[in-house]
Scaffold this motif. Structure first.
Motif, PDB file in Angstrom:
ATOM      1  N   MET A  75      -5.380  31.986  18.423  1.00 21.56           N
ATOM      2  CA  MET A  75      -5.382  33.215  17.625  1.00 21.56           C
ATOM      3  C   MET A  75      -6.567  34.115  17.932  1.00 21.56           C
ATOM      4  O   MET A  75      -6.494  35.324  17.732  1.00 21.56           O
ATOM      5  N   LYS A  84      -8.060  38.490  25.272  1.00 23.88           N
ATOM      6  CA  LYS A  84      -6.970  38.586  26.243  1.00 23.88           C
ATOM      7  C   LYS A  84      -7.205  39.812  27.097  1.00 23.88           C
ATOM      8  O   LYS A  84      -7.510  40.887  26.554  1.00 23.88           O
ATOM      9  N   SER A  86      -0.367  52.547  30.323  1.00 23.50           N
ATOM     10  CA  SER A  86       0.197  53.301  29.201  1.00 23.50           C
ATOM     11  C   SER A  86      -0.909  53.824  28.275  1.00 23.50           C
ATOM     12  O   SER A  86      -0.873  54.955  27.808  1.00 23.50           O
ATOM     13  N   LEU A  87      -1.925  52.964  28.033  1.00 21.70           N
ATOM     14  CA  LEU A  87      -3.039  53.385  27.172  1.00 21.70           C
ATOM     15  C   LEU A  87      -3.781  54.561  27.795  1.00 21.70           C
ATOM     16  O   LEU A  87      -4.079  55.553  27.122  1.00 21.70           O
ATOM     17  N   PHE A 104      -1.069  51.497   2.005  1.00 19.11           N
ATOM     18  CA  PHE A 104      -0.886  50.072   1.807  1.00 19.11           C
ATOM     19  C   PHE A 104       0.550  49.669   1.499  1.00 19.11           C
ATOM     20  O   PHE A 104       0.850  49.024   0.515  1.00 19.11           O
ATOM     21  N   ALA A 105       1.443  50.165   2.316  1.00 18.32           N
ATOM     22  CA  ALA A 105       2.831  49.711   2.243  1.00 18.32           C
ATOM     23  C   ALA A 105       3.325  49.685   3.680  1.00 18.32           C
ATOM     24  O   ALA A 105       2.770  50.351   4.537  1.00 18.32           O
ATOM     25  N   PHE A 106       4.356  48.946   3.955  1.00 13.66           N
ATOM     26  CA  PHE A 106       4.809  48.847   5.338  1.00 13.66           C
ATOM     27  C   PHE A 106       5.287  50.195   5.861  1.00 13.66           C
ATOM     28  O   PHE A 106       5.045  50.557   6.985  1.00 13.66           O
ATOM     29  N   THR A 159       4.520  53.660   5.912  1.00 11.35           N
ATOM     30  CA  THR A 159       3.431  54.557   5.505  1.00 11.35           C
ATOM     31  C   THR A 159       3.861  56.009   5.453  1.00 11.35           C
ATOM     32  O   THR A 159       3.292  56.799   4.736  1.00 11.35           O
ATOM     33  N   SER A 181       0.387  42.153  20.933  1.00  6.85           N
ATOM     34  CA  SER A 181       0.931  41.111  21.813  1.00  6.85           C
ATOM     35  C   SER A 181       1.315  39.868  21.019  1.00  6.85           C
ATOM     36  O   SER A 181       2.117  39.053  21.458  1.00  6.85           O
ATOM     37  N   ARG A 182       0.729  39.715  19.836  1.00  7.76           N
ATOM     38  CA  ARG A 182       1.077  38.579  18.989  1.00  7.76           C
ATOM     39  C   ARG A 182       2.417  38.846  18.280  1.00  7.76           C
ATOM     40  O   ARG A 182       3.187  37.936  18.009  1.00  7.76           O
ATOM     41  N   MET A 185       1.836  50.487  21.134  1.00  4.54           N
ATOM     42  CA  MET A 185       0.444  50.971  21.087  1.00  4.54           C
ATOM     43  C   MET A 185       0.392  52.474  21.338  1.00  4.54           C
ATOM     44  O   MET A 185      -0.376  53.209  20.708  1.00  4.54           O
ATOM     45  N   THR A 192      -8.501  49.259   8.924  1.00  3.89           N
ATOM     46  CA  THR A 192      -7.236  48.754   8.367  1.00  3.89           C
ATOM     47  C   THR A 192      -6.125  49.793   8.475  1.00  3.89           C
ATOM     48  O   THR A 192      -4.963  49.457   8.665  1.00  3.89           O
ATOM     49  N   LYS A 241      -2.628  49.086  10.252  1.00  2.00           N
ATOM     50  CA  LYS A 241      -1.380  49.206   9.499  1.00  2.00           C
ATOM     51  C   LYS A 241      -0.346  50.022  10.282  1.00  2.00           C
ATOM     52  O   LYS A 241       0.830  49.668  10.350  1.00  2.00           O
ATOM     53  N   ILE A 245       1.090  47.810  12.955  1.00  3.47           N
ATOM     54  CA  ILE A 245       2.050  46.827  12.430  1.00  3.47           C
ATOM     55  C   ILE A 245       3.394  47.509  12.162  1.00  3.47           C
ATOM     56  O   ILE A 245       4.456  46.974  12.475  1.00  3.47           O
ATOM     57  N   ASN A 246       3.323  48.714  11.599  1.00  2.00           N
ATOM     58  CA  ASN A 246       4.571  49.458  11.351  1.00  2.00           C
ATOM     59  C   ASN A 246       5.315  49.738  12.652  1.00  2.00           C
ATOM     60  O   ASN A 246       6.538  49.630  12.720  1.00  2.00           O
ATOM     61  N   ASN A 257       6.881  46.552  13.883  1.00  2.00           N
ATOM     62  CA  ASN A 257       8.078  46.260  13.079  1.00  2.00           C
ATOM     63  C   ASN A 257       9.248  47.117  13.514  1.00  2.00           C
ATOM     64  O   ASN A 257      10.388  46.656  13.582  1.00  2.00           O
ATOM     65  N   ILE A 260       2.199  38.156  10.473  1.00  2.00           N
ATOM     66  CA  ILE A 260       1.337  39.270  10.031  1.00  2.00           C
ATOM     67  C   ILE A 260       0.123  38.728   9.271  1.00  2.00           C
ATOM     68  O   ILE A 260      -1.000  39.187   9.459  1.00  2.00           O
ATOM     69  N   ILE A 311      -2.250  37.367  11.842  1.00  2.00           N
ATOM     70  CA  ILE A 311      -2.875  38.458  12.604  1.00  2.00           C
ATOM     71  C   ILE A 311      -3.995  39.108  11.790  1.00  2.00           C
ATOM     72  O   ILE A 311      -5.104  39.323  12.285  1.00  2.00           O
ATOM     73  N   LEU A 327      -1.280  44.355   2.013  1.00  2.00           N
ATOM     74  CA  LEU A 327       0.174  44.159   1.951  1.00  2.00           C
ATOM     75  C   LEU A 327       0.736  44.394   0.554  1.00  2.00           C
ATOM     76  O   LEU A 327       1.938  44.262   0.341  1.00  2.00           O
TER      77      LEU A 327
END
Lengths: 348, 176
Positions: A13, A17, A26-27, A221-223, A225, B35-36, B48, B70, B74, B77-78, B81, B124, B127, B143
């Motif tokens: 974890m 890397k 791409s970046l 703070f929600a998936f 946003t 990558s995770r 990314m 954060t 976030k 992560i979105n 997903n 998640i 991570i 979350l």
């Protein structure tokens, strides 16, 4: 043997890397794109000397006599800008009820005002389904373009991913916005916008239209946003009332040999636009940040929130708006640039 | 190197160079996160790219600069997903490569495989805990879930992972 799961797991974890070449490429391309976009944005602030736009002199604001209405308007445009507050107290705002509905959202332009330095618009958004404004919603904004009656785009507040339709000839310096009302029960949102021009170059709004392309609902703070609602809401802006001339006060230097050379100082209803130069090129903006102010005869100080900086003929040229307005009717004011000098300005 | 605070101030004024310098400070963490969650480089690159452009576009909405870390995680992560939802993703391993792996590498692959097989919620939580460095209370706030849920998810996730990891050897471990 898999004997030390805990150690192996933590290592998996946390191990560094190396970024693979496809991702690296791409970046780098993303960074290049942002740098280009940023340069294009900066170009919007490049000083363009134009003939002084005097059209603002032709128009006027409605004088509101009802104190309750004035108080409500001030509440709407609460940006902490003393110049705008003074202008609104003096009745410098247009009522409007221009409205459009799409995607189950009705948007109404309630008030607006404009002079060469600042444009203000107060919208109300009404969502048919109020549940969209749940507890996680922190901001509601809009992607919009402001188009004048001659077809020129005055300003375009849209994501960089969408192409601009205009030529940025009006050189707006910035935009501020907020939601003074955001009511999840009623589904109503107030969205107030101030567009400003440090160079005092905004045009008179004549038969102007706000073209709204999207509504953005932000969450924290929600998936999910951001919820983006694409649609089409075109709202006509009320023309300025022609009944009373808009006061503009122009100033000139008391001492023409001053180290600070003022090329233009004009107080409009919302602010005083100042353009000056000093005979030196500065590496960065530090000598001007937080060091510029006006002082009136009573010792009141007026600071600026931002400025444009440019170089020309070995001179640094600064353009900024200060919250001292034509309504102050000051006959004499002093401009102070700490560490460099000061200059007294008198009405022309 | 300029501080995050200074870079953020400049970036919020529209300085793209400052924004790039800022994101580059978090690049490794962002890459490890993506990558995770995603298994192929193309998806990681896409997520990314979208995430960085989106953050640049929406930087003016970041109210508290202290939460930039954060906030940007976030958004990523979105994006991940969203990629997962589009592809209905599952991981694959190229079996032809396996015999050539050294013993350690092979073992590592098994652990990676077990990690990839975990449910998204566990991933998640891992991570945010191990890569972003948030504690369980902060993850709960991130979350919008009770801290107790997060603690139990971290613990349960490890148990599931350990069980999957050792499954090939016929060993079953129950931590409860």
């Amino acid at each position: 043997m898999k004997t030390d799961f805990k150690k192996e797991f933590k290592q998996a974890m946390t191990e560094e890397k190396e970024i693979p070449s496809a991702v690296r490429k791409s970046l780098d391309s993303t960074y290049a794109s942002i740098r280009t976009q940023s340069k294009m944005k900066k170009n919007r602030f490049i000083w363009k000397r134009v003939t002084a736009a005097a059209c603002a002199l032709l128009f006027t604001g409605i004088l509101l006599t009802n104190e309750r209405v004035i108080a409500n308007i001030n509440e709407f445009f609460k940006f902490g800008d003393k110049g705008i507050e003074r202008a609104l107290d003096e009745g410098f705002a247009q009522d409007s009820n221009s409205s459009a509905s799409d995607q189950d959202v009705t948007i109404t332009l309630q008030q607006n005002f404009s002079d060469a330095n600042k444009i203000g618009m107060s919208f109300q958004l009404e969502f048919e389904d109020p549940r969209i404004l749940d507890a996680d919603v922190t901001d509601v904004t809009m992607d919009f373009r402001l188009k004048n009656g001659d077809g020129e785009y005055v300003d375009e507040f849209i994501p960089d991913t969408k192409p601009l339709k205009g030529t940025n000839k009006y050189d707006a310096s910035g935009i501020a916005m907020h939601n003074p009302i955001l009511n999840a029960k009623t589904g109503k949102v107030q969205f107030d916008v101030i567009i400003d021009s440090n160079k005092g170059m905004l045009p008179c709004l004549q038969d102007a239209v706000v073209e709204i392309e999207s509504i953005n609902v932000f969450r924290v703070f929600a998936f999910e946003t951001l919820k983006k609602i694409d649609g089409k809401w075109d709202l006509a802006i009320m023309n300025q009332d022609m009944g009373k001339p808009m006061t503009i006060i122009e100033y000139t230097m008391d001492d023409p040999s001053s180290i600070i050379q003022v090329s233009s100082a004009k107080a409009s209803p919302t602010s005083l636009n100042l353009i000056f130069s000093v005979d030196e090129i500065f590496d960065n903006e530090s000598p001007f940040s937080h060091s510029m102010k006006f002082i009136d005869k009573d010792g009141n100080e007026y600071l600026t929130d931002g400025f444009n900086m440019d170089e020309q003929n070995n001179q640094t040229i600064i353009a900024a708006n200060f919250p001292i307005t034509a309504y102050h009717n000051a006959a004499k004011i002093t401009f102070v640039l700490e560490g460099i000098g000061e200059v007294k300005l008198l009405t022309k | 190197m300029e501080s995050v605070k200074v870079l953020l101030k400049k970036a919020k004024k529209g300085d793209g160079e400052a924004f790039v310098a800022l994101v580059q400070q978090y690049e490794d963490v962002l890459y490890r996160m993506a990558s995770r969650m995603l298994t192929n480089d193309e998806d990681v690159a896409d997520a990314m790219q979208e995430e960085i452009l989106s953050a640049y576009e929406r930087l003016h909405t970041l109210k508290n600069d202290a939460y930039f870390n954060t906030w940007i995680c976030k958004i990523l992560i979105n994006q991940c997903n969203s990629v997962l939802n589009k592809h209905n993703h599952f991981s694959t391993i190229d079996v032809d490569v396996l015999p050539e792996q050294l013993h350690d590498d092979f073992q590592k692959l098994e652990l990676e495989d077990a990690l990839n097989s975990l449910n998204k919620d566990y991933k998640i939580a891992f991570i945010l805990y191990y890569i972003v460095g948030l504690n369980s209370k902060e993850i709960g706030a991130f979350l919008k879930e009770p801290e107790g849920n997060i603690k139990s998810r971290l613990s349960r996730g490890k148990t599931l992972l350990r069980n999957n990891y050792y499954k090939s050897e016929g060993v079953f471990i129950n931590e409860n």
